[in-house]
Each structure stands twice: as structure tokens, then as C-alpha cells.
Design a protein around this motif. Structure first.
Motif, short mmCIF file in Angstrom:
data_model
loop_
_atom_site.label_atom_id
_atom_site.label_comp_id
_atom_site.label_asym_id
_atom_site.label_seq_id
_atom_site.Cartn_x
_atom_site.Cartn_y
_atom_site.Cartn_z
N ALA A 4 19.30 12.31 -13.72
CA ALA A 4 19.24 13.19 -12.56
C ALA A 4 18.72 12.39 -11.36
O ALA A 4 18.06 11.37 -11.52
CB ALA A 4 18.32 14.37 -12.84
N THR A 5 19.02 12.90 -10.17
CA THR A 5 18.58 12.26 -8.94
C THR A 5 17.73 13.24 -8.14
O THR A 5 17.69 14.44 -8.43
CB THR A 5 19.80 11.86 -8.07
OG1 THR A 5 20.49 13.05 -7.68
CG2 THR A 5 20.74 10.92 -8.82
N VAL A 6 17.08 12.71 -7.12
CA VAL A 6 16.29 13.56 -6.22
C VAL A 6 17.22 14.59 -5.58
O VAL A 6 16.86 15.77 -5.44
CB VAL A 6 15.56 12.71 -5.17
CG1 VAL A 6 14.87 13.60 -4.15
CG2 VAL A 6 14.56 11.76 -5.84
N GLN A 7 18.43 14.18 -5.23
CA GLN A 7 19.38 15.12 -4.63
C GLN A 7 19.74 16.24 -5.60
O GLN A 7 19.91 17.39 -5.20
CB GLN A 7 20.65 14.39 -4.16
CG GLN A 7 21.59 15.28 -3.36
CD GLN A 7 20.94 15.83 -2.09
OE1 GLN A 7 20.36 15.09 -1.31
NE2 GLN A 7 21.01 17.15 -1.91
N ASP A 8 19.83 15.93 -6.91
CA ASP A 8 20.08 16.98 -7.90
C ASP A 8 18.97 18.03 -7.85
O ASP A 8 19.22 19.23 -7.95
CB ASP A 8 20.15 16.40 -9.33
CG ASP A 8 21.40 15.60 -9.59
OD1 ASP A 8 22.46 15.92 -8.99
OD2 ASP A 8 21.33 14.63 -10.39
N GLU A 39 11.69 10.05 -13.48
CA GLU A 39 11.60 8.97 -14.47
C GLU A 39 10.76 9.40 -15.66
O GLU A 39 11.10 9.12 -16.81
CB GLU A 39 11.03 7.71 -13.82
CG GLU A 39 12.00 7.06 -12.85
CD GLU A 39 11.37 5.99 -11.96
OE1 GLU A 39 10.16 5.72 -12.10
OE2 GLU A 39 12.10 5.46 -11.10
N ASP A 40 9.66 10.08 -15.39
CA ASP A 40 8.82 10.59 -16.49
C ASP A 40 9.58 11.62 -17.32
O ASP A 40 9.51 11.62 -18.55
CB ASP A 40 7.54 11.22 -15.95
CG ASP A 40 6.58 10.19 -15.35
OD1 ASP A 40 6.77 8.97 -15.58
OD2 ASP A 40 5.64 10.62 -14.63
N ALA A 41 10.32 12.48 -16.65
CA ALA A 41 11.10 13.51 -17.35
C ALA A 41 12.21 12.88 -18.18
O ALA A 41 12.50 13.31 -19.29
CB ALA A 41 11.68 14.51 -16.35
N ARG A 83 20.32 19.02 -16.05
CA ARG A 83 19.57 20.27 -15.88
C ARG A 83 18.20 20.19 -16.54
O ARG A 83 17.18 20.55 -15.94
CB ARG A 83 20.38 21.45 -16.46
CG ARG A 83 19.63 22.78 -16.40
CD ARG A 83 20.41 23.91 -17.06
NE ARG A 83 21.06 23.57 -18.30
CZ ARG A 83 20.45 23.49 -19.49
NH1 ARG A 83 19.15 23.69 -19.57
NH2 ARG A 83 21.13 23.20 -20.57
N VAL A 84 18.17 19.73 -17.78
CA VAL A 84 16.91 19.66 -18.53
C VAL A 84 15.93 18.72 -17.84
O VAL A 84 14.75 19.04 -17.66
CB VAL A 84 17.19 19.22 -19.99
CG1 VAL A 84 15.93 18.78 -20.68
CG2 VAL A 84 17.85 20.35 -20.76
N VAL A 85 16.39 17.55 -17.43
CA VAL A 85 15.50 16.58 -16.78
C VAL A 85 14.99 17.13 -15.44
O VAL A 85 13.82 16.95 -15.11
CB VAL A 85 16.20 15.21 -16.63
CG1 VAL A 85 15.46 14.30 -15.68
CG2 VAL A 85 16.33 14.55 -18.00
N ARG A 90 10.52 19.05 -12.35
CA ARG A 90 9.96 20.10 -11.49
C ARG A 90 8.62 20.57 -12.04
O ARG A 90 7.65 20.73 -11.30
CB ARG A 90 10.95 21.26 -11.41
CG ARG A 90 10.53 22.40 -10.52
CD ARG A 90 11.57 23.49 -10.62
NE ARG A 90 11.34 24.61 -9.74
CZ ARG A 90 11.81 25.82 -9.96
NH1 ARG A 90 12.55 26.07 -11.03
NH2 ARG A 90 11.57 26.80 -9.12
N TYR A 91 8.55 20.77 -13.34
CA TYR A 91 7.30 21.16 -13.98
C TYR A 91 6.22 20.10 -13.75
O TYR A 91 5.08 20.42 -13.44
CB TYR A 91 7.54 21.38 -15.48
CG TYR A 91 6.28 21.58 -16.28
CD1 TYR A 91 5.60 22.78 -16.26
CD2 TYR A 91 5.77 20.54 -17.06
CE1 TYR A 91 4.44 22.97 -17.00
CE2 TYR A 91 4.63 20.72 -17.81
CZ TYR A 91 3.96 21.93 -17.78
OH TYR A 91 2.81 22.11 -18.50
#
Length: 164
Positions: A4-8, A39-41, A83-85, A90-91
Motif C-alpha cells: 500500500a502507499t500513502v496515496q492509498d 512499513e510497520d503494517a 486494504r488490510v495493510v 491507520r490503527y
């Protein structure tokens, strides 16, 4: 490959929320902060996905036609991993959440989905066809290395003495 990206994240949750989560002075989305959470996700997701798929994932071949080459493809992460990442990242950006908060519930759902993948009860899929990567145990008979160990025993009258 980044899942995923920041834009996602901006596309999924909106720019106002991403600004609030990444910039203490509420001016703009701070990409490095969001990228660190992503990256952590991704590492979190890999800890589950890596039980089933060889890492790094090869990616899904998504059609990306360009002038002169209508058969061109680009390798992208499976959409469910994106989606999951994003949900996990976000969490991670929130500092304090009640257990009934939507962000926490989405994180727990993402964790359950990753566990289902790790246990082989669910699979990553590519909506454009193909597979996202090679399975750890091999995807065809004979691909996996199977190790077994046993001690050679000889059954003789002497070793069976005393058994009825």
C-alpha cells in the motif's frame, strides 16, 4: 513490493483524517509518518502471509496497457492485502482508541483475515488472474521438501520377547 502507499490511505480514509493523524499542526499529510506506519503494517502482514507464501510476493499481474503494447502488465499487491495493510497502518497512527471504535474493529478484522491466510483457510487472490506468489510448501506435488526422521528398527524374535 509495497502492499500500500500513502496515496492509498488518502483515497480510503480521506485527506482530512490523514492530515490529522500525521501532522500535529494540521497543515498537510506528512508522508514519512504515514509511510512508517505502512512499513510497520506490511511487516505485520508479512508475519502471517510468510507462513504460506514465499516472501517477497511476486505480485498480481494487473493489465496496464500502454500505447503500442496493449498486453503490458504491472505487478501490484493483491487488493485484499492493500486494504488490510491500510487498515493496520491507520490503527498504528492512532494513539488511543476505545475497543468499540471503528478503526480498532477494522484492525481486529484485518488481524483475523491475516490469521485465516496463515492457517490456510483463506488465500490471497489476484482479480486479474494468476497467483500473487509461490506457496511455501509448493503449489504442485513434489515442490515441497518434506523432512522426516525415524530410527531404523529391526523386528526380530529377540526384540518381541515379552509381548503377548
Amino acid at each position: 513490493m509495497n502492499y500500500a502507499t500513502v496515496q492509498d490511505m488518502i483515497d480510503r480514509y480521506g485527506e482530512p483524517e490523514m492530515i490529522q493523524l500525521t501532522d500535529p499542526v494540521i497543515v498537510a499529510v506528512q508522508a514519512p509518518t504515514a509511510q512508517r506506519a505502512l512499513e510497520d503494517a506490511q511487516a505485520f502482514a508479512d508475519s502471517f502471509v510468510g507462513r504460506v507464501y514465499r516472501l517477497p510476493l511476486a505480485g498480481c499481474a494487473k493489465p496496464a496497457p500502454v500505447p503500442g503494447d496493449l498486453g503490458a502488465v504491472q505487478l501490484v499487491a493483491p487488493p485484499q492485502l492493500t486494504r488490510v495493510v491500510c487498515d493496520v497502518a491507520r490503527y498504528y497512527l492512532y494513539s488511543d482508541l476505545a475497543p468499540e471504535h471503528e478503526v480498532y474493529l477494522r484492525y481486529k478484522a484485518a488481524e483475523r483475515e491475516l490469521m485465516q491466510i496463515a492457517e490456510g483457510k483463506s488465500v490471497l487472490s489476484c482479480p486479474w488472474g494468476g497467483v500473487p506468489g509461490a506457496l511455501v510448501a509448493g503449489d504442485a506435488p513434489g515442490d515441497a521438501e518434506v523432512f522426516h526422521s525415524f530410527s531404523p528398527r529391526r523386528i526380530t524374535d529377540e526384540t518381541l520377547r515379552g509381548f503377548a
